[in-house]
Design a protein around this motif. Sequence first.
Motif, short mmCIF file in Angstrom:
data_model
loop_
_atom_site.label_atom_id
_atom_site.label_comp_id
_atom_site.label_asym_id
_atom_site.label_seq_id
_atom_site.Cartn_x
_atom_site.Cartn_y
_atom_site.Cartn_z
N UNK A 1 -16.22 21.78 -7.12
CA UNK A 1 -15.19 19.95 -7.11
C UNK A 1 -14.11 20.01 -7.06
N UNK A 2 -13.93 19.07 -6.54
CA UNK A 2 -12.69 18.68 -6.18
C UNK A 2 -12.31 17.33 -6.99
N UNK A 3 -11.12 17.26 -7.40
CA UNK A 3 -10.46 16.18 -7.73
C UNK A 3 -9.48 15.02 -6.71
N UNK A 4 -10.46 13.99 -6.33
CA UNK A 4 -9.87 13.14 -6.13
C UNK A 4 -8.23 12.71 -6.26
N UNK A 5 -7.91 12.51 -5.77
CA UNK A 5 -6.45 11.40 -6.18
C UNK A 5 -5.91 11.10 -4.85
N UNK A 6 -5.21 9.70 -5.33
CA UNK A 6 -4.17 8.81 -4.28
C UNK A 6 -2.85 10.25 -3.73
N UNK A 7 -2.69 9.66 -2.73
CA UNK A 7 -2.29 10.81 -1.98
C UNK A 7 -1.11 9.50 -0.78
N UNK A 8 0.35 9.34 -1.38
CA UNK A 8 1.34 8.77 -0.48
C UNK A 8 2.41 9.58 0.32
N UNK A 9 2.67 7.99 1.72
CA UNK A 9 3.95 8.91 1.44
C UNK A 9 4.82 9.30 1.05
N UNK A 10 6.20 9.61 1.36
CA UNK A 10 6.92 9.82 0.62
C UNK A 10 7.99 8.72 0.81
N UNK A 11 8.15 7.85 0.11
CA UNK A 11 8.97 6.11 0.21
C UNK A 11 9.99 6.67 -0.46
N UNK A 12 11.14 6.10 0.25
CA UNK A 12 12.17 6.50 -0.90
C UNK A 12 11.83 5.66 -2.26
N UNK A 13 11.81 5.90 -3.37
CA UNK A 13 12.02 5.49 -4.82
C UNK A 13 10.35 5.00 -5.05
N UNK A 14 9.59 5.65 -4.11
CA UNK A 14 7.94 5.58 -4.53
C UNK A 14 7.48 6.61 -5.59
N UNK A 15 8.59 7.00 -5.65
CA UNK A 15 7.65 8.73 -6.77
C UNK A 15 8.04 8.49 -7.99
N UNK A 16 8.98 7.01 -8.13
CA UNK A 16 9.26 6.95 -9.70
C UNK A 16 8.74 6.19 -10.44
N UNK A 17 7.99 5.40 -8.97
CA UNK A 17 6.43 5.00 -9.83
C UNK A 17 5.28 5.43 -10.25
N UNK A 18 5.15 6.96 -9.79
CA UNK A 18 3.95 7.27 -10.15
C UNK A 18 3.68 7.29 -11.63
N UNK A 19 4.70 7.62 -12.50
CA UNK A 19 3.92 7.85 -13.37
C UNK A 19 3.61 6.06 -13.98
N UNK A 20 4.04 5.07 -13.50
CA UNK A 20 2.87 3.66 -14.11
C UNK A 20 1.51 4.00 -13.17
N UNK A 21 1.38 4.49 -12.06
CA UNK A 21 -0.24 5.22 -12.08
C UNK A 21 -0.75 5.46 -13.02
N UNK A 22 0.02 7.10 -12.76
CA UNK A 22 -1.38 8.01 -13.48
C UNK A 22 -1.13 7.82 -14.84
N UNK A 23 -0.46 6.19 -15.22
CA UNK A 23 -0.79 5.48 -17.05
C UNK A 23 -2.26 4.37 -16.81
N UNK A 24 -2.16 3.73 -15.56
CA UNK A 24 -3.21 3.24 -14.66
C UNK A 24 -4.80 3.89 -14.88
N UNK A 25 -4.12 5.18 -14.14
CA UNK A 25 -5.67 5.72 -14.30
C UNK A 25 -5.81 6.68 -15.38
#
Length: 254
Positions: free
Chosen positions: A214-238
């Motif tokens: 098995x493998x876990x599907x996740x969202x992969x994003x490019x390292x856009x400046x400042x985007x890392x700080x928004x991962x918490x919002x996405x993970x909460x929705x996930x």
Amino acid sequence: MFTVIPRQPFTAVLLLVLAWTCLARPVLAGDSVTFALFTRGWPPFEMVVNGEPQGAALDIFRISMPVGVETLVLMVPASRSVLRTPGDRVYARLECREWMGNADLYLWSDPVLTLRTVLLSRRNRPVEYTGETSLYNLTIGCIKTYSYPEVDPLFKNGKASRYDVNSDVVLLRMLKAGRVDVALFDECTARWMIRSSPELSMEDFHVSKRELGSAELRFAFNRHPGWESRLGEINERIRANRENGVYREIMDHY
């Protein structure tokens, strides 16, 4: 002493106010996110139907991004390459870390779905997976260029034979016709292909009770400046979507 300010035309004042507003509000990383869709297709996750992007990955993407973020789609043949593209746009893919070389170059969300690798055989000649010895001396159908870490050692030591084809539906047809003994699929793709093909039925096949991996599907994003700080919002929705069965409901639709 009072300073007299000359009356300005309304349009000039409005433009001045708008300019100050733009200066006062920094552009947030991720006001929009673009999903890079693989145009060659990965059904049921990524498809182009009559020129329009479709698939479960897009439904999952749109319901997982933060409120207020615009979701866009870019159809591109080399979809993973945009994750390495510098610029001011945030790009996203639905991927497994194990599939991506240099995975640490990207930003990753929490797991969205678990993909199960299952063994399919013919209903009248079922093969139940109990370990690698249950695959000895079998011809295993594979997709050309795909890597199968669960069974690659068997190919290397000659204990099983690999037969490559170019598409999932062709592989299912070959399995049904008995030209290969078994085939490996991710379960979601296999079930969608079988349901979508008039000449195929789940009654034609046996799905091994034990998964090969098995493998876990996740969202992969490019390292856009400042985007890392928004991962918490996405993970909460996930997490909320997983707990409420939202993703499973999407996959049941396909």
